[in-house]
Design a protein around this motif. Structure first.
Motif: not given
Length: 249
Positions: A231-248
């Motif tokens: 989450p801290l190493q690749r925040p932009d990628w991780f945040n987008g991944r979480v948002a996509a996972w939540l919206s599924r």
């Protein structure tokens, strides 16, 4: 242990998302993810016992902490929630989903150890002896680098580290090292995603496979180029991944 500090963001009627930080850090590790989610979701960010703004309430055990988290969700009318946990927080995510399955409808388990470590007693004794080092800024900076703490969060990390007591350290790390998958995890009916960095220790990668294997229907994602601190190493990628996972759906 009713004094756990919980910050709340976003619309009160939004779908609840509970973010559980790792050991040695605090709710601030989720600042960028929370910023990404709070326009749409009701985001709950606790400082776990012994950490951050809950530093005065020592960490006692995973089970006690999960019981308090269940009360946070119930009292706030925030169940069922999607839960995203990192490291120590990822173990708590598994424990919460297993013990209180009605309170959790999604579980994202990021970098959780799920196989008990041998020689835990020896390691804990060494850790206890080294505990005062956490108050040393130079040592804290070295530790922060292991977790990929970005410069803008460095002072938060040093401050959090300095206020973690030896009792909290030994209790949290002890339960972390001894953690094994609850039998009820295999019966969790919500959506689950298990994530681990490809550059993490073999124990962590093996743990991710074990967590995924124990829950048929869960997904597993091995993140290239990442160590223990996605989450801290690749925040932009991780945040987008979480948002996509939540919206599924």
């Amino acid at each position: 242990m009713s004094d756990m500090h919980v910050s709340k963001f976003g619309p009160e009627d939004g779908s609840p998302v509970l973010l559980l930080h790792g050991g040695g850090v605090a709710g601030w590790m989720w600042n960028s993810l929370r910023g990404r989610l709070e326009s749409k979701y009701k985001v709950l960010v606790p400082d776990l016992p012994g950490h951050g703004q809950s530093a005065d309430e020592p960490y006692r055990s995973h089970i006690e902490t999960v019981d308090v988290l269940s009360q946070v969700l119930l009292r706030g009318g925030s169940a069922p929630a999607a839960v995203v946990g990192f490291s120590l927080g990822a173990q708590l995510t598994v424990e919460l989903a297993s013990t209180y399955p009605d309170l959790v409808d999604r579980a994202m388990v990021v970098s959780a150890q799920a196989k008990a470590m041998p020689f835990a007693g020896l390691t804990l004794r060494a850790l206890g002896a080294a505990a005062p080092l956490a108050r040393n800024r130079r040592f804290a900076r070295l530790q922060a680098r292991e977790l990929f703490v970005p410069p803008e969060l460095m002072e938060d990390y040093i401050d959090t580290s300095a206020h973690i007591t030896k009792a909290t350290l030994l209790a949290a790390v002890g339960d972390n090292m001894r953690f094994e998958l609850p039998a009820a995890w295999s019966e969790f009916r919500g959506r689950a995603l298990v994530m681990v960095g490809r550059r993490e220790r073999v124990l962590m990668r093996d743990s991710a496979v074990a967590i995924h294997t124990a829950l048929p229907g869960s997904e597993i994602e091995i993140v290239d180029g990442c160590g223990h601190g996605i989450p801290l190493q690749r925040p932009d990628w991780f945040n987008g991944r979480v948002a996509a996972w939540l919206s599924r759906q």
